[in-house]
Motif scaffolding. Structure first.
Motif, PDB file in Angstrom:
ATOM      1  N   ALA A 125      55.587  87.844  43.022  1.00  0.00           N
ATOM      2  CA  ALA A 125      55.866  88.493  43.367  1.00  0.00           C
ATOM      3  C   ALA A 125      55.355  86.614  44.978  1.00  0.00           C
ATOM      4  CB  ALA A 125      53.950  89.043  43.714  1.00  0.00           C
ATOM      5  N   THR A 126      54.686  86.361  44.470  1.00  0.00           N
ATOM      6  CA  THR A 126      54.333  85.512  45.652  1.00  0.00           C
ATOM      7  C   THR A 126      55.864  84.656  45.535  1.00  0.00           C
ATOM      8  OG1 THR A 126      52.518  84.737  45.411  1.00  0.00           O
ATOM      9  CG2 THR A 126      53.149  82.994  46.217  1.00  0.00           C
ATOM     10  N   LYS A 127      56.723  84.314  44.494  1.00  0.00           N
ATOM     11  CA  LYS A 127      57.560  83.258  45.070  1.00  0.00           C
ATOM     12  C   LYS A 127      58.787  83.996  45.395  1.00  0.00           C
ATOM     13  CE  LYS A 127      61.453  81.590  41.363  1.00  0.00           C
ATOM     14  NZ  LYS A 127      61.833  81.758  40.122  1.00  0.00           N
ATOM     15  N   VAL A 128      59.002  85.267  45.237  1.00  0.00           N
ATOM     16  CA  VAL A 128      60.627  86.563  45.523  1.00  0.00           C
ATOM     17  C   VAL A 128      59.848  86.869  46.993  1.00  0.00           C
ATOM     18  CG1 VAL A 128      61.059  86.929  43.649  1.00  0.00           C
ATOM     19  CG2 VAL A 128      59.797  88.126  44.393  1.00  0.00           C
ATOM     20  N   SER A 129      58.868  87.211  47.802  1.00  0.00           N
ATOM     21  CA  SER A 129      58.419  87.240  48.870  1.00  0.00           C
ATOM     22  C   SER A 129      58.572  86.193  50.276  1.00  0.00           C
ATOM     23  CB  SER A 129      56.401  87.983  49.216  1.00  0.00           C
ATOM     24  OG  SER A 129      56.405  88.630  50.204  1.00  0.00           O
ATOM     25  N   SER A 130      58.946  87.240  51.272  1.00  0.00           N
ATOM     26  CA  SER A 130      58.891  86.414  52.268  1.00  0.00           C
ATOM     27  C   SER A 130      57.953  86.565  53.731  1.00  0.00           C
ATOM     28  CB  SER A 130      60.466  86.857  53.123  1.00  0.00           C
ATOM     29  OG  SER A 130      59.984  88.676  53.609  1.00  0.00           O
ATOM     30  N   ALA A 131      56.859  86.773  53.200  1.00  0.00           N
ATOM     31  CA  ALA A 131      55.783  86.700  53.774  1.00  0.00           C
ATOM     32  C   ALA A 131      54.975  85.926  54.449  1.00  0.00           C
ATOM     33  CB  ALA A 131      54.390  87.772  53.453  1.00  0.00           C
ATOM     34  N   ARG A 132      53.817  84.722  54.489  1.00  0.00           N
ATOM     35  CA  ARG A 132      53.125  83.836  55.257  1.00  0.00           C
ATOM     36  C   ARG A 132      52.300  83.640  54.103  1.00  0.00           C
ATOM     37  NH1 ARG A 132      50.851  83.631  60.659  1.00  0.00           N
ATOM     38  NH2 ARG A 132      49.612  85.628  59.774  1.00  0.00           N
ATOM     39  N   ARG A 133      52.681  82.022  54.109  1.00  0.00           N
ATOM     40  CA  ARG A 133      51.871  81.801  52.918  1.00  0.00           C
ATOM     41  C   ARG A 133      49.806  82.324  52.571  1.00  0.00           C
ATOM     42  NH1 ARG A 133      47.830  77.687  51.992  1.00  0.00           N
ATOM     43  NH2 ARG A 133      48.278  77.151  54.901  1.00  0.00           N
ATOM     44  N   GLN A 134      49.393  82.286  54.046  1.00  0.00           N
ATOM     45  CA  GLN A 134      48.432  83.200  54.055  1.00  0.00           C
ATOM     46  C   GLN A 134      48.142  84.404  53.763  1.00  0.00           C
ATOM     47  OE1 GLN A 134      50.064  81.203  56.395  1.00  0.00           O
ATOM     48  NE2 GLN A 134      48.771  79.372  57.915  1.00  0.00           N
ATOM     49  N   THR A 135      49.305  85.181  54.274  1.00  0.00           N
ATOM     50  CA  THR A 135      49.371  86.623  53.955  1.00  0.00           C
ATOM     51  C   THR A 135      49.273  86.970  52.467  1.00  0.00           C
ATOM     52  OG1 THR A 135      50.337  86.978  56.128  1.00  0.00           O
ATOM     53  CG2 THR A 135      50.097  88.801  54.082  1.00  0.00           C
ATOM     54  N   LEU A 136      49.553  86.234  51.370  1.00  0.00           N
ATOM     55  CA  LEU A 136      50.002  86.204  51.016  1.00  0.00           C
ATOM     56  C   LEU A 136      48.389  85.279  49.583  1.00  0.00           C
ATOM     57  CD1 LEU A 136      53.625  84.736  49.884  1.00  0.00           C
ATOM     58  CD2 LEU A 136      52.373  86.461  49.362  1.00  0.00           C
ATOM     59  N   GLU A 137      48.609  84.812  50.561  1.00  0.00           N
ATOM     60  CA  GLU A 137      46.834  84.402  50.015  1.00  0.00           C
ATOM     61  C   GLU A 137      45.804  85.825  50.559  1.00  0.00           C
ATOM     62  OE1 GLU A 137      45.228  80.635  52.250  1.00  0.00           O
ATOM     63  OE2 GLU A 137      46.795  79.590  50.583  1.00  0.00           O
ATOM     64  N   GLY A 138      45.583  86.613  50.909  1.00  0.00           N
ATOM     65  CA  GLY A 138      45.447  87.417  50.873  1.00  0.00           C
ATOM     66  C   GLY A 138      45.884  88.545  50.423  1.00  0.00           C
ATOM     67  N   TYR A 139      46.891  88.581  50.316  1.00  0.00           N
ATOM     68  CA  TYR A 139      46.940  89.747  48.841  1.00  0.00           C
ATOM     69  C   TYR A 139      45.821  88.761  47.651  1.00  0.00           C
ATOM     70  CZ  TYR A 139      51.016  91.308  52.448  1.00  0.00           C
ATOM     71  OH  TYR A 139      51.519  91.547  53.023  1.00  0.00           O
ATOM     72  N   ALA A 140      46.584  88.389  47.516  1.00  0.00           N
ATOM     73  CA  ALA A 140      45.731  87.683  45.948  1.00  0.00           C
ATOM     74  C   ALA A 140      44.465  88.121  46.274  1.00  0.00           C
ATOM     75  CB  ALA A 140      46.456  86.469  45.348  1.00  0.00           C
ATOM     76  N   LYS A 141      44.229  87.444  46.839  1.00  0.00           N
ATOM     77  CA  LYS A 141      42.312  88.106  47.162  1.00  0.00           C
ATOM     78  C   LYS A 141      42.001  89.272  46.865  1.00  0.00           C
ATOM     79  CE  LYS A 141      38.171  86.159  50.299  1.00  0.00           C
ATOM     80  NZ  LYS A 141      37.834  85.642  50.944  1.00  0.00           N
ATOM     81  N   ALA A 142      42.449  89.910  47.452  1.00  0.00           N
ATOM     82  CA  ALA A 142      41.970  91.390  47.439  1.00  0.00           C
ATOM     83  C   ALA A 142      42.599  92.276  45.738  1.00  0.00           C
ATOM     84  CB  ALA A 142      42.807  92.394  48.400  1.00  0.00           C
ATOM     85  N   LEU A 143      43.307  91.757  45.573  1.00  0.00           N
ATOM     86  CA  LEU A 143      43.564  91.934  43.925  1.00  0.00           C
ATOM     87  C   LEU A 143      42.451  91.179  42.781  1.00  0.00           C
ATOM     88  CD1 LEU A 143      45.532  93.761  42.079  1.00  0.00           C
ATOM     89  CD2 LEU A 143      47.354  91.935  41.770  1.00  0.00           C
ATOM     90  N   ARG A 144      41.897  90.102  42.874  1.00  0.00           N
ATOM     91  CA  ARG A 144      41.063  89.325  42.179  1.00  0.00           C
ATOM     92  C   ARG A 144      40.178  90.172  42.243  1.00  0.00           C
ATOM     93  NH1 ARG A 144      44.367  84.250  43.711  1.00  0.00           N
ATOM     94  NH2 ARG A 144      45.437  83.146  41.629  1.00  0.00           N
ATOM     95  N   LEU A 145      39.670  90.634  44.038  1.00  0.00           N
ATOM     96  CA  LEU A 145      38.764  91.169  44.032  1.00  0.00           C
ATOM     97  C   LEU A 145      38.354  92.920  42.966  1.00  0.00           C
ATOM     98  CD1 LEU A 145      35.525  90.951  44.945  1.00  0.00           C
ATOM     99  CD2 LEU A 145      36.933  92.190  47.137  1.00  0.00           C
ATOM    100  N   ILE A 146      39.295  93.181  43.561  1.00  0.00           N
ATOM    101  CA  ILE A 146      39.172  94.239  42.918  1.00  0.00           C
ATOM    102  C   ILE A 146      39.339  94.627  41.199  1.00  0.00           C
ATOM    103  CG2 ILE A 146      40.922  96.692  42.553  1.00  0.00           C
ATOM    104  CD1 ILE A 146      41.650  96.242  45.461  1.00  0.00           C
ATOM    105  N   VAL A 147      40.048  93.682  40.323  1.00  0.00           N
ATOM    106  CA  VAL A 147      40.811  93.358  39.432  1.00  0.00           C
ATOM    107  C   VAL A 147      38.814  92.736  38.603  1.00  0.00           C
ATOM    108  CG1 VAL A 147      41.222  92.228  37.453  1.00  0.00           C
ATOM    109  CG2 VAL A 147      42.649  93.260  39.143  1.00  0.00           C
ATOM    110  N   SER A 148      37.797  92.352  39.881  1.00  0.00           N
ATOM    111  CA  SER A 148      37.005  92.161  38.981  1.00  0.00           C
ATOM    112  C   SER A 148      35.798  92.572  38.782  1.00  0.00           C
ATOM    113  CB  SER A 148      35.989  89.985  39.904  1.00  0.00           C
ATOM    114  OG  SER A 148      36.781  90.672  41.282  1.00  0.00           O
ATOM    115  N   GLU A 149      35.804  93.326  39.878  1.00  0.00           N
ATOM    116  CA  GLU A 149      35.451  94.840  39.772  1.00  0.00           C
ATOM    117  C   GLU A 149      35.269  95.777  38.805  1.00  0.00           C
ATOM    118  OE1 GLU A 149      34.148  96.060  44.036  1.00  0.00           O
ATOM    119  OE2 GLU A 149      33.225  93.923  44.497  1.00  0.00           O
TER     120      GLU A 149
END
Length: 284
Positions: A125-149
């Motif tokens: 998703a990071t490779k093909v998305s046009s979102a800013r790097r900081q925005t993508l990091e926020g997406y990844a952080k949220a997914l990792r937190l949910i999956v970990s819980e």
């Protein structure tokens, strides 16, 4: 009165018609018609596009009774146009089957058999998305937190960014297979987070805002605009993890004052009257 006979009328017409045709031909010849094998053709408006929010250019080829969409693997328009011209020329010389094998290879059976992990999804998703790097990091952080819980991944080292603890925690979460993160699991995670605040109205409000924020960010990695491009490199399960899981209705964040100005004014008048009544009278 002079009149033209038939022969005179016929002889006068060709000159006018010829001159008109000549002018039209000159005008048509002045417009250059570009071949699809010329990169300049693909630089014209509407030939190339970044569809579905992707970062790289794509185009559609319609030739030899077939129509295909192919990603050009470049964010530079001139580079993408050159590749589009190359692909078109290859299709004409070698046919569709050879062109698709070369420029749009299918995932191998081995790739299909491997489970897609959280880390693989984030990378694709990071490779093909046009979102800013900081925005993508926020997406990844949220997914990792949910999956970990959801999966009960230990948080040991999660807050240790200096000696490698955070990196190890991310590796554990990234190794989780996406097909084990189901909508039922996400729903159970959401409900647990909300139930943990029962009896605490303020905590409940905060939990709702937090849960909604995490879900919005994590779901962005599965967005409809990105999926066609993400699934060119990985295969995602159906249903997707967040399918059918709705957000909670958020409490109003509008400020509501609890101050009663009329009671304050009345109280002030009473106190002022009492103060004045105690003040000694002056005699002149």
């Amino acid at each position: 009165m002079n009149t033209l006979n038939g022969d005179q009328l016929q002889s006068s017409m060709p000159e006018t018609i010829d001159s008109g045709l000549t002018a039209g031909n000159k005008k048509s010849r002045s417009k250059t018609v570009l071949s699809k094998g010329d990169a300049r053709y693909w630089l014209e408006d509407g030939r190339l596009f970044k569809n579905h929010g992707g970062a790289e250019y794509s185009c559609r080829f319609t030739t030899l009774n077939r129509r295909e969409h192919i990603s050009l693997d470049s964010q530079n328009k001139k580079t993408a146009a050159a590749k589009a011209a190359e692909i078109y020329s290859f299709i004409q010389s070698s046919g569709w089957d050879s062109a698709l094998d070369r420029y749009k290879p299918k995932l191998t059976t081995e790739a299909f058999s491997k489970p897609v992990t959280v880390g693989a999804l984030i990378e694709a998703a990071t490779k093909v998305s046009s979102a800013r790097r900081q925005t993508l990091e926020g997406y990844a952080k949220a997914l990792r937190l949910i999956v970990s819980e959801v999966h009960g991944v230990s948080s040991d080292g999660k807050f240790d960014a200096y000696t490698g603890g955070l990196k190890k925690w991310r590796a554990r979460v990234d190794a989780v297979a996406i097909d084990t993160v189901t909508p039922a699991g996400i729903l159970a995670w959401k409900n647990k987070r909300l139930r943990d605040t029962d009896g605490d109205p303020l905590g409940k409000r905060r939990a709702i805002v937090t849960v909604n924020s995490l879900m919005r960010n994590a779901k962005a990695l599965f967005g409809k605009k990105l999926l066609p491009f993400v699934e060119q490199s990985i295969t995602l399960p159906r249903p997707l993890p967040f399918d059918g899981v709705t957000l909670e209705k958020e409490p109003s964040l509008r400020y509501v004052s609890k101050i009663d100005p009329f009671s304050i004014l009345t109280k002030s008048k009473e106190e002022m009257a009492e103060t004045l009544s105690r003040r000694p009278q002056s005699h002149f």
